[in-house]
Design a protein around this motif. Structure first.
Motif, PDB file in Angstrom:
ATOM      1  N   ASP A   1      24.619  43.386  60.694  1.00  0.00           N
ATOM      2  CA  ASP A   1      25.525  42.637  59.823  1.00  0.00           C
ATOM      3  C   ASP A   1      26.427  41.709  60.644  1.00  0.00           C
ATOM      4  OD1 ASP A   1      26.216  44.499  56.825  1.00  0.00           O
ATOM      5  OD2 ASP A   1      24.383  44.298  57.935  1.00  0.00           O
ATOM      6  N   VAL A   2      26.830  42.179  61.801  1.00  0.00           N
ATOM      7  CA  VAL A   2      27.659  41.322  62.665  1.00  0.00           C
ATOM      8  C   VAL A   2      26.838  40.093  63.076  1.00  0.00           C
ATOM      9  CG1 VAL A   2      28.823  41.188  64.895  1.00  0.00           C
ATOM     10  CG2 VAL A   2      29.054  43.246  63.501  1.00  0.00           C
ATOM     11  N   GLN A   3      25.590  40.353  63.454  1.00  0.00           N
ATOM     12  CA  GLN A   3      24.715  39.248  63.852  1.00  0.00           C
ATOM     13  C   GLN A   3      24.490  38.287  62.686  1.00  0.00           C
ATOM     14  OE1 GLN A   3      23.833  38.754  67.041  1.00  0.00           O
ATOM     15  NE2 GLN A   3      23.096  36.774  66.297  1.00  0.00           N
TER      16      GLN A   3
ATOM     17  N   GLY B   1      34.449  48.153  61.340  1.00  0.00           N
ATOM     18  CA  GLY B   1      34.954  47.325  60.246  1.00  0.00           C
ATOM     19  C   GLY B   1      35.696  46.083  60.682  1.00  0.00           C
ATOM     20  N   GLY B   2      35.501  45.643  61.930  1.00  0.00           N
ATOM     21  CA  GLY B   2      36.189  44.450  62.405  1.00  0.00           C
ATOM     22  C   GLY B   2      35.879  43.202  61.593  1.00  0.00           C
ATOM     23  N   ILE B   3      34.670  43.154  61.041  1.00  0.00           N
ATOM     24  CA  ILE B   3      34.305  41.945  60.288  1.00  0.00           C
ATOM     25  C   ILE B   3      34.856  41.964  58.866  1.00  0.00           C
ATOM     26  CG2 ILE B   3      32.168  41.501  61.567  1.00  0.00           C
ATOM     27  CD1 ILE B   3      30.602  42.768  59.243  1.00  0.00           C
ATOM     28  N   CYS B   4      35.389  43.128  58.472  1.00  0.00           N
ATOM     29  CA  CYS B   4      35.765  43.279  57.049  1.00  0.00           C
ATOM     30  C   CYS B   4      36.992  42.449  56.678  1.00  0.00           C
ATOM     31  CB  CYS B   4      35.990  44.746  56.718  1.00  0.00           C
ATOM     32  SG  CYS B   4      34.533  45.731  57.120  1.00  0.00           S
ATOM     33  N   GLY B   5      37.744  42.006  57.682  1.00  0.00           N
ATOM     34  CA  GLY B   5      38.916  41.187  57.388  1.00  0.00           C
ATOM     35  C   GLY B   5      38.607  39.695  57.420  1.00  0.00           C
TER      36      GLY B   5
ATOM     37  N   ASN C   1      31.171  48.101  59.542  1.00  0.00           N
ATOM     38  CA  ASN C   1      30.757  46.699  59.590  1.00  0.00           C
ATOM     39  C   ASN C   1      29.524  46.512  58.718  1.00  0.00           C
ATOM     40  OD1 ASN C   1      32.739  45.776  61.255  1.00  0.00           O
ATOM     41  ND2 ASN C   1      31.567  46.091  63.134  1.00  0.00           N
ATOM     42  N   ARG C   2      29.668  46.659  57.426  1.00  0.00           N
ATOM     43  CA  ARG C   2      28.493  46.559  56.552  1.00  0.00           C
ATOM     44  C   ARG C   2      28.879  45.702  55.355  1.00  0.00           C
ATOM     45  NH1 ARG C   2      26.104  50.899  53.503  1.00  0.00           N
ATOM     46  NH2 ARG C   2      27.755  52.201  54.306  1.00  0.00           N
ATOM     47  N   VAL C   3      28.273  44.533  55.279  1.00  0.00           N
ATOM     48  CA  VAL C   3      28.710  43.536  54.300  1.00  0.00           C
ATOM     49  C   VAL C   3      28.238  43.900  52.900  1.00  0.00           C
ATOM     50  CG1 VAL C   3      28.507  41.115  53.614  1.00  0.00           C
ATOM     51  CG2 VAL C   3      28.731  41.715  56.017  1.00  0.00           C
ATOM     52  N   LEU C   4      29.195  43.941  51.996  1.00  0.00           N
ATOM     53  CA  LEU C   4      28.890  44.165  50.583  1.00  0.00           C
ATOM     54  C   LEU C   4      28.743  42.815  49.883  1.00  0.00           C
ATOM     55  CD1 LEU C   4      28.961  45.994  47.992  1.00  0.00           C
ATOM     56  CD2 LEU C   4      31.428  45.755  48.056  1.00  0.00           C
ATOM     57  N   SER C   5      29.731  41.931  50.095  1.00  0.00           N
ATOM     58  CA  SER C   5      29.677  40.620  49.461  1.00  0.00           C
ATOM     59  C   SER C   5      30.136  39.541  50.430  1.00  0.00           C
ATOM     60  CB  SER C   5      30.615  40.517  48.266  1.00  0.00           C
ATOM     61  OG  SER C   5      30.965  41.730  47.765  1.00  0.00           O
TER      62      SER C   5
ATOM     63  N   LEU D   1      20.860  35.439  56.943  1.00  0.00           N
ATOM     64  CA  LEU D   1      21.319  36.272  55.822  1.00  0.00           C
ATOM     65  C   LEU D   1      20.496  37.548  55.670  1.00  0.00           C
ATOM     66  CD1 LEU D   1      22.126  33.529  53.181  1.00  0.00           C
ATOM     67  CD2 LEU D   1      23.737  34.929  54.456  1.00  0.00           C
ATOM     68  N   GLU D   2      19.269  37.523  56.138  1.00  0.00           N
ATOM     69  CA  GLU D   2      18.438  38.724  56.017  1.00  0.00           C
ATOM     70  C   GLU D   2      19.001  39.891  56.824  1.00  0.00           C
ATOM     71  OE1 GLU D   2      16.763  36.265  59.340  1.00  0.00           O
ATOM     72  OE2 GLU D   2      17.606  35.880  57.386  1.00  0.00           O
ATOM     73  N   LEU D   3      19.906  39.577  57.774  1.00  0.00           N
ATOM     74  CA  LEU D   3      20.493  40.650  58.586  1.00  0.00           C
ATOM     75  C   LEU D   3      21.640  41.345  57.860  1.00  0.00           C
ATOM     76  CD1 LEU D   3      20.431  38.835  62.023  1.00  0.00           C
ATOM     77  CD2 LEU D   3      18.931  40.657  61.228  1.00  0.00           C
TER      78      LEU D   3
END
Ligand SMILES: NC(=O)c1ccc[n+]([C@@H]2O[C@H](COP(=O)([O-])OP(=O)(O)OC[C@H]3O[C@@H](n4cnc5c(N)ncnc54)[C@H](OP(=O)(O)O)[C@@H]3O)[C@@H](O)[C@H]2O)c1
Length: 572
Positions: free
Chosen positions: A332-334, A368-372, A384-388, A404-406
Motif C-alpha cells: 500500500d505504501v508503494q 499507519g504513517g500513510i493514514c494521515g 498502512n492499509r488503504v481503505l479509501s 493502484l493495484e498495490l
C-alpha cells in the motif's frame, strides 16, 4: 432480517448503567453458520435463539469509544460478542479480548486468530489426535474452519484432501492452501466412489463440517481406528427434518471414534493457539483468505451466501470490504508512492502544497504513517492499509494513476473534479477488484485510440460508478448499464443504455467491408489489367484506396478522443 435506522446515539456509556460497560464502534462483524441455528425457536442448543426484533448478536472486532470498565479505555481494539450495528453498548466487557498485534489485519481476529481458527486448532489437535502420514479428509474445506484444518494437517505431515462446492474453491484449496488434492462435491454423482478415488487406502481422520450424504459416504471409506471430529453440519442447519445417516454401523467393526465438540469448552488453550497461529502466519506457513461484504445493508446477503456457497471463503462484514493477504502494508505504501509519482500537482506552483509535499514517505514507519496523508483513509489508523482514496477536487493533473493495484484492500477511489487526462486504464477490473465506489467524473479521461472504446469494467462489488463529464467514447459495457444515466452524461461519444443515445453501426466494420469489396473488385479487374498491363490504371486504383483511407480511416484512428464532433460520428 431488516436494516433499521436507530437514529442518533450519544457516544457515551449511559449514566446509571447497571454495571461497568463499554461503548464500541464495530469495525468488522463475523458471519458464521452457527448463527442460522439461533434463528429457530429452539432452546436445547448450547447457545440460545435470537430474540425476534432485537439486534443480531455476533462476533466482531471493534474500537472502544467510551468505557466505565477499568480494563478498557477509549481507543482499545477489542474482539468478542457484539451486535450487527454501528455502535454497541457491551454490558459484559469481561468477555472481550484486547487485540495487541498491530501487524496482522484486524479482521483476522474473526477468522484465523478468532473463533474459526481456534475451532480448527482444537478440533484437529484435541479431537482428531493426528499422526504424521495419516490420511485426512476435510469437508467445507474452503470455509473459515476448513481451510485452517487442512493447513494444520499439512504442517503435521498428513495427506490432506478437501471438498468444496465450486471449481474455483477447489483450485484455491490446492494452490493457496496446499491441500494434496481437492474435489467439487457438486460435480460428483457418487460421493462414495469419489472418496475411494482420493483415498484408495481409506481415511484416518475426517473433519466433519457438512453432515448429510457426505458423512454417509465417508463412513464407508474410513479406516480401522479412524477418528471423526464432528465440528458442524452446515448442510443440515436450515432443515426442519434433517437427513438420516445410514452407515453408522461402520463405527463398530472399524472401531471408529466419532466425537462432537464446541470450541469454547477448550478456551484454556486459547493463548497457546494464538501464539502458534501468529507465529506460523508470520513465518508464511499458514495462509488465510476471507470474503468480506460492504456495509451492514449487505449483511443479509452475506449471511445467505454462507449457505448457498456464494462466499468464496469465510464471510465477514464491514462498513467496506476487501481481501487480505501477506505483506499488504508495504504494498500500500508503494501504491501511494507510485500514484504520487504519476501525478502532476499544479498546486505546487501555487504554493498550496497538497499531495506532492504532504505525502511525505520519509518517516512513515509500519504503523499507519500513510493514514494521515491528504485523501487517504485506512482500515485502521495503526495499519498502512488503504481503505479509501478520496482525491476529489484537488486540481490534480496527470494520466490515470499508476500503482493502484498495490492498494489491494482499497474499496473507494474518488478522482473526481480534477484534470486527469489520457485513456482510462484497460485493466481497472484486475487492478482494483474490490472497489465498490469509483468516481472518475469531471476529468478529461478518454479512450485508447486503438479501439476507441470504454474499457470493459467488471467489478463485482461496484455499488457506485461515475464517469460523467469526460471525453469517453463507445458503447457503455453491459456491466455498467445499471448505473444512472447522469453518471455517464457529458461524454459526447458514449452511447447505449442507460443513455438515450443508441450506438450506431460501427464505421470500422463498414470501412472494412468497403475495403474488402474494393479488393475483390481489384482482383476481378486484375486479369484484364494484367493483359493490358496499364500501370496508370493500377496507380489510379491504389491512389483511390489510399485517399479513402486517409480521408476516413486515419481521422478515426488518430483523433478519436480529441476531435469529438467528428469522431463522434466515426466511432458512434
Ligand atoms: N463446533 C464448533 O465449536 C464450531 C465452531 C465454528 C464453526 N462450526 C461449524 O463448522 C462448520 C464450518 O464453519 P465455517 O465457519 O468454516 O463455515 P463457513 O466459512 O461459513 O463456510 C460454510 C461453507 O459451507 C459450505 N456449505 C454450505 N451449505 C452446504 C451444504 N448444504 N452442503 C455442503 N456444504 C455446504 C459452503 O461451501 P461450499 O461452496 O464449499 O459448499 C459454505 O461456504 C459449520 O458447520 C459451523 O457450524 C463449529
Amino acid at each position: 432480517m431488516a436494516l433499521v435506522d436507530g437514529g442518533a446515539v450519544p457516544l457515551r456509556v449511559p449514566e446509571g448503567a447497571a454495571g461497568p460497560a463499554v461503548l464500541v464502534k464495530n469495525l468488522y462483524l463475523s458471519c458464521d453458520p452457527y448463527m442460522r441455528g439461533r434463528m429457530r425457536d429452539f432452546h436445547g442448543s448450547y447457545i440460545p435463539p435470537f430474540k425476534p426484533g432485537s439486534v443480531i448478536e455476533g462476533l466482531g472486532v471493534a474500537r472502544v469509544v467510551d468505557s466505565t470498565h477499568p480494563g478498557f479505555v477509549a481507543g482499545d481494539i477489542v474482539s468478542g460478542m457484539t451486535g450487527w450495528e454501528e455502535y454497541s453498548l457491551i454490558d459484559k466487557p469481561e468477555q472481550l479480548n484486547k487485540i495487541q498485534q498491530s501487524d496482522i489485519p484486524l479482521s483476522y481476529h474473526l477468522g484465523l486468530l478468532g473463533m474459526p481458527g481456534f475451532t480448527a486448532y482444537v478440533g484437529f489437535y484435541e479431537i482428531c489426535s493426528p499422526k504424521k502420514g495419516e490420511f485426512v479428509f476435510v469437508s467445507a474445506a474452503s470455509g473459515a474452519v476448513g481451510q485452517i484444518v487442512g493447513q494444520l494437517a499439512k504442517l503435521h505431515g498428513c495427506y490432506v484432501v478437501g471438498s468444496a462446492g465450486t471449481n474455483e474453491k477447489v483450485e484455491l484449496l490446492k494452490d493457496k492452501f496446499g491441500f494434496d488434492a481437492a474435489f467439487n462435491y457438486k460435480e460428483e454423482p457418487d460421493l462414495t466412489a469419489a472418496l475411494k478415488r482420493y483415498f484408495p487406502e481409506g481415511i484416518d481422520i475426517y473433519f466433519e463440517n457438512v453432515g448429510g450424504p457426505m458423512l454417509d459416504a465417508v463412513l464407508l471409506n474410513m479406516r480401522m481406528h479412524g477418528r471423526i471430529a464432528v465440528c458442524g453440519m452446515v448442510s443440515q442447519h436450515g432443515m426442519t427434518d434433517p437427513a438420516g445417516i445410514h452407515n453408522l454401523f461402520c463405527l463398530v467393526p472399524k472401531r471408529i471414534s466419532m466425537k462432537g465438540f464446541i470450541q469454547s469448552d477448550y478456551i484454556n488453550l486459547f493463548p497457546q493457539f494464538l501464539d502458534y497461529m501468529t507465529k506460523h502466519y508470520k513465518d508464511g506457513k499458514i495462509a488465510y483468505l476471507e470474503d468480506m461484504s460492504i456495509g451492514l445493508e449487505n449483511a443479509p446477503a452475506a449471511f445467505v451466501g454462507l449457505f448457498s456457497g456464494g462466499a468464496l471463503c469465510f464471510g465477514c462484514i464491514n462498513c467496506l470490504s476487501s481481501y487480505f493477504d501477506h505483506g499488504i502494508s508495504s504494498s500500500d505504501v508503494q501504491c501511494l508512492k507510485d500514484l504520487k509519482q504519476s501525478l502532476i500537482d499544479p498546486n505546487i506552483l501555487e504554493n498550496d502544497l497538497e499531495i506532492k509535499s504532504r505525502w511525505n514517505f520519509t518517516d512513515i514507519g509500519d504503523n499507519g504513517g500513510i493514514c494521515g496523508f491528504t485523501g487517504v483513509e485506512c482500515w485502521h489508523p495503526n495499519e498502512n492499509r488503504v481503505l479509501s482514496l478520496r482525491l476529489g477536487n484537488l486540481g490534480l493533473e496527470g494520466p490515470f494513476p499508476r500503482g493502484l493495484e498495490l492498494c489491494a484492500s482499497m474499496t473507494t477511489l474518488d478522482l473526481s473534479g480534477n484534470n486527469f487526462s489520457g485513456p482510462l486504464s484497460e485493466h481497472i477490473s484486475e487492478q482494483m477488484p474490490y472497489v465498490s465506489f469509483l468516481d472518475l467524473s469531471n476529468n478529461s479521461f478518454s479512450v485508447r485510440k486503438r479501439n476507441c472504446e470504454l474499457p470493459a469494467i467488471n467489478l463485482s462489488r461496484l455499488i457506485s460508478f461515475n464517469v460523467a463529464e469526460n471525453s469517453l467514447f463507445g458503447p457503455i459495457p453491459d456491466s455498467l448499464q445499471s448505473f444512472p444515466a447522469a453518471n455517464f452524461m457529458g461524454n459526447p461519444g458514449l452511447c447505449g443504455a442507460p443513455l438515450d443515445k443508441k450506438c450506431k453501426k460501427r464505421f470500422r466494420v463498414w470501412i472494412h467491408v468497403r475495403l474488402v469489396r474494393i479488393r475483390e473488385m481489384f482482383v476481378r479487374i486484375q486479369k484484364p489489367l494484367h493483359r493490358i498491363n496499364d500501370a496508370s490504371i493500377i496507380g489510379t486504383s491504389a491512389g483511390f484506396i489510399l485517399g479513402f483511407v486517409v480521408a476516413f480511416y486515419f481521422p478515426h484512428k488518430l483523433f478519436c478522443g480529441r476531435l469529438q464532433p467528428y469522431t463522434f460520428r466515426v466511432c458512434g
